[in-house]
Scaffold this motif. Sequence first.
Motif, PDB file in Angstrom:
ATOM      1  N   ALA B 102      -2.852   5.431  -3.782  1.00  0.00           N
ATOM      2  CA  ALA B 102      -2.087   5.088  -2.555  1.00  0.00           C
ATOM      3  C   ALA B 102      -2.942   4.669  -1.489  1.00  0.00           C
ATOM      4  CB  ALA B 102      -1.492   6.667  -2.028  1.00  0.00           C
ATOM      5  N   VAL B 103      -4.119   5.163  -1.183  1.00  0.00           N
ATOM      6  CA  VAL B 103      -4.940   4.554  -0.108  1.00  0.00           C
ATOM      7  C   VAL B 103      -5.290   3.299  -0.407  1.00  0.00           C
ATOM      8  CG1 VAL B 103      -7.189   4.595   0.834  1.00  0.00           C
ATOM      9  CG2 VAL B 103      -6.000   6.631   0.434  1.00  0.00           C
ATOM     10  N   GLY B 104      -5.589   2.779  -1.655  1.00  0.00           N
ATOM     11  CA  GLY B 104      -5.778   1.549  -2.097  1.00  0.00           C
ATOM     12  C   GLY B 104      -4.674   0.677  -1.994  1.00  0.00           C
ATOM     13  N   LEU B 105      -3.344   0.991  -2.107  1.00  0.00           N
ATOM     14  CA  LEU B 105      -2.249   0.249  -1.910  1.00  0.00           C
ATOM     15  C   LEU B 105      -1.945  -0.086  -0.441  1.00  0.00           C
ATOM     16  CD1 LEU B 105       0.621   1.832  -4.249  1.00  0.00           C
ATOM     17  CD2 LEU B 105      -0.533  -0.544  -4.323  1.00  0.00           C
ATOM     18  N   VAL B 106      -2.238   0.924   0.457  1.00  0.00           N
ATOM     19  CA  VAL B 106      -1.895   0.719   1.780  1.00  0.00           C
ATOM     20  C   VAL B 106      -3.113  -0.415   2.423  1.00  0.00           C
ATOM     21  CG1 VAL B 106      -2.388   1.807   4.165  1.00  0.00           C
ATOM     22  CG2 VAL B 106      -0.906   2.961   2.374  1.00  0.00           C
ATOM     23  N   LEU B 107      -4.397  -0.258   1.811  1.00  0.00           N
ATOM     24  CA  LEU B 107      -5.319  -1.037   2.476  1.00  0.00           C
ATOM     25  C   LEU B 107      -5.176  -2.544   1.911  1.00  0.00           C
ATOM     26  CD1 LEU B 107      -8.739   1.010   1.595  1.00  0.00           C
ATOM     27  CD2 LEU B 107      -7.569   0.719   3.757  1.00  0.00           C
ATOM     28  N   ARG B 108      -4.787  -2.744   0.642  1.00  0.00           N
ATOM     29  CA  ARG B 108      -4.296  -3.972   0.147  1.00  0.00           C
ATOM     30  C   ARG B 108      -3.166  -4.532   0.872  1.00  0.00           C
ATOM     31  NH1 ARG B 108      -6.420  -2.156  -4.472  1.00  0.00           N
ATOM     32  NH2 ARG B 108      -4.492  -1.347  -5.437  1.00  0.00           N
ATOM     33  N   SER B 109      -2.095  -3.843   1.021  1.00  0.00           N
ATOM     34  CA  SER B 109      -1.109  -4.727   1.679  1.00  0.00           C
ATOM     35  C   SER B 109      -1.350  -5.004   3.208  1.00  0.00           C
ATOM     36  CB  SER B 109       0.194  -3.379   1.513  1.00  0.00           C
ATOM     37  OG  SER B 109      -0.255  -2.402   2.578  1.00  0.00           O
ATOM     38  N   SER B 110      -2.150  -4.122   3.741  1.00  0.00           N
ATOM     39  CA  SER B 110      -2.472  -4.630   5.237  1.00  0.00           C
ATOM     40  C   SER B 110      -3.438  -5.988   5.406  1.00  0.00           C
ATOM     41  CB  SER B 110      -2.937  -3.233   5.980  1.00  0.00           C
ATOM     42  OG  SER B 110      -4.314  -3.050   5.263  1.00  0.00           O
ATOM     43  N   GLU B 111      -4.011  -6.030   4.151  1.00  0.00           N
ATOM     44  CA  GLU B 111      -4.771  -7.330   4.085  1.00  0.00           C
ATOM     45  C   GLU B 111      -3.831  -8.476   4.102  1.00  0.00           C
ATOM     46  OE1 GLU B 111      -7.462  -7.391   0.879  1.00  0.00           O
ATOM     47  OE2 GLU B 111      -8.790  -5.976   2.006  1.00  0.00           O
ATOM     48  N   GLY B 112      -2.681  -8.423   3.467  1.00  0.00           N
ATOM     49  CA  GLY B 112      -1.657  -9.592   3.186  1.00  0.00           C
ATOM     50  C   GLY B 112      -1.020  -9.655   4.399  1.00  0.00           C
TER      51      GLY B 112
END
Lengths: 874, 114
Positions: B102-112
């Motif tokens: 979940a944390v990974g998803l949030v971090l990645r999406s914010s990059e995009g």
Amino acid sequence: MGWIRRLFHTSRAEKELDTELRFHLDHQIADNVAAGMEPGEARRQAMLTLGGLENVKEEVREAHWETRLENLFRDFRYALRNLRKDRRFSVTAILVLALGIGANTAVFSVVNALILHPLPVERPVELTFLENAHYGPSQSFPNYRELRDRNQSFAGLTGYRMAPMELETDRGAERIWGYLATGNYFDVLGVKPALGRFFNQKDDVNPGASPYAVLSYGAWQARFGGDPAIVGKTIRINRLPYTVFGVAPPSFHGTEILYWPEVWVPMMMQPRIEGRSWLDERSTWNTFVIGRLKPNVSAAQAEANLNSVAGELIRQFPSENDGLLFKLTKPGLIGDLIGGPAKAFAFGVLALVALVLLAACTNLASMFTARATDRQREIAVRLAIGAGRGRVVRQVLTETIVLSLAGGGAGYLLASFLASILSRLHAPMDFPMQLNVTVDWRVFLFAMASSMAAALLFGSAPAWRASKTDPNAALRGASATWGRNRLALRDLLVIVQVALCFVLVSASFLSLRGLQQALQMNLGFQPQRVSTAAFELSLAGYSEERGRAFQRQALEAIQQLPGVQSAAYSNSVPLSIDQSHTSVFPADKTDLRPSDRVGVVRYQVSPEFFATLGTRLLAGRDFSWNDDSKSPSVAIVNLAFAKRVFHGENAVGKRFPSYSGSPVEVVGIVEDGKYESLTESQQPAVFWPILQSYNSTTTLEVRSSLPAAQMVSEIRRTIAKLDPELPLYGAGGLEQMLGFAFLPTRVAAVALSAFGILAIMLAATGIHGLVSYSVSRRTHEIGIRMAVGAQPMQILRVILSRTAVLLLFGSLVGFASALALGQVITSIVYADHPRDPLVMVSVWLAIALLGLFASWSPARRATRVDPMVALRYE
Amino acid sequence: MNDARTELLKGTLDMLILKVIALGPTHGYAIAQRLQQISRDFFQVHQGSLYPALHRLEDRGWLQAEWRESETGREAKFYSLTKKGQRQMEAEVANWEQLCSAVGLVLRSSEGDF
């Protein structure tokens, strides 16, 4: 239950922890060396990363405590949640506990006040009361002086006496009770005055020369309005002036627990207070003695020391001190005189009330067991998801502890309330008797301890059940877990309840029967329609001559009153608190050895005394006004006296030697009666004509057709006309005045009836619960039986036969226990026969009725089971 | 040692300990060593946190302990997982993995998005 084990085996756990950590340290050092460090450096580095062996240990210990606390909190939260969910159950349980613990705590607070609570003096453990092993609690004053001067064991010995006095205040003269006390009294007891100072040794040297007084705090407040300038003022006692030295502190009311005196006067004033001096009489035993043991002297050593002095006293004064033997008892209850029966009574009641709590616990245990059965599935689920059995047990116990504490708290409040009522009770008589029942830390501890004991008592059964739950069976279907085992436990609990109920009900029936017998008992006189009133002439300054004239004058005036059938006067009436004794010698003895003396109750009475009180004259004649100091000495005796002194011969006309040895002729014989208490064995009694032996203490007895209240006010008016200053006391109907004699019996009957009612309620709910439970459990079976044609009576028989068997078993056990406990019960209640068959039969009947009553509604429900519904059940 | 390593998320150390012990019964020293090795020296577990944790887990019934001879021939306290501990570890690992993804998803999406 690892955490409990760890609590008790901390030293082993500590050792293991140490080994574990050292193992770690040594490995670290070895690895450091292997990595190429110097051994010293390796060790230093290892210690550094470890951060201190003790610190690590401390943190491990903390971790243990945290888990323990966490678990405790979780258990408590869980318990509260469970109890909230089942509010009716919880409220019932708390109520039952509050009644049980409240009753116990209230009784304990009385025991505490009577026996455990120390006297409000300095170092009370050093104080001891001096008693005569053969003669009772008093000493002669000359003996007191010898003991005071010759003993080596006491830091101080003080002598004192309870005495009535006449005190004048703004409201006129009133009769009050006080103490005559030797000068060292306050110093020996170590009490500090609230105001002014106390009298001391120097203030109490010459007879009649120390007109000083110390007031009790209560008297200062109530009779002198708390006058801050009271010290140094003059008050009048027995119509003479006394200087007030000081006021005692509120907590101090002398050395008798039940007695609340209003004033202390130096012993040397005894002749002024009591009229006749006995300070130098070796044959008058009127002084109570209390001593303070020297440090490091035991009571046994002191007793031995006193008895060696007693040996000397016997040699010096053989006729007065024959058989003198001292024993030391706890002060506060006049030695064994009141102490013995009071202790037996208090502990007897405490034992019975403990049975009430036991019954309450048994009742709760069966409620809890039933509840545990209902919660079987829940417990099984918890077990299946891996909760340890220890944890399940702990949770059940936590619930019982939470309930017990709530019940104990409520019980404590209930007991405090009862104690405050008891403290305000005054015995219905002319004597300042009161028991100050305080709820102190001992009482609080007792309430807490009985709560915890109750929790363990009623919690252990359900906890044991819960731990035996088989999760597999329980989850497959509740019915699978209905083993014989649990039923046996519930049955056992009902048997115990019925047995306890039997014992308590029989105790209460016995006490009621005792009261009934006491009320109907032949007292040897007829108190109905007799009024009495008393006055004390020497306190009021009357000489013997004027006193005699006044007594005669008062009697004649009262005989003239309308409605009066007969009237008389005497020094006292039977069964009042003021009783006197003398000794005589058997008629056939001529050498008059002290050991031959016969102790008898003694009255001094006017003519018509027996007619007025309604005592039957069996032979001979009544006294006449001619039996005065000019005529030969005569006496009237009771039957027991005639048997004892004349060995059953017709005594009328015969002579016997009186105390002094001078012969007295018996002119009449009256029926036996009760003189000091209802429970006494028959005592010999002698009645002297009051004209031949003057007594300034005068009780008037009047038999009339008027109601007591009206008669008493007539008597008051009549006496006031003769001497407006003279205070009357003890005025009222004789029946009411006998309240003192009936007090223990009444108290016992009230207390034991309350216990009996509690026990019946508990047993009834217990039986009701059991029958309801078995009916609901067997609904299915009953349905089948009815479907195949069983009649309601047959169903009833099935349901009730088991209950009947349990009742029978319980009653048998209870019957046996009640018989065995007969001794305890007779120490509390007045009962001719502790195994009175009438009482036992009534208890059996009561239990049978109770069983029928308690199982009635569930049994009826069983007969109304609709087979169709029952078979669809579940 | 940096702060990230000392301030392990609460409960994380417990999970790691359970995981290490799941590999087989072990004593405290070996647990510390293994944590250090496996994490390639990222975790240096202090005795001051390791032993309280071990005892706490034992109190909770997740671990059981027995004394037996270690490889060096000395008596040591060996810990092993209980059934309850096994379940607890599985639950925590699952939880952790969910959290991580979940944390990974949030971090990645914010990059995009930015």
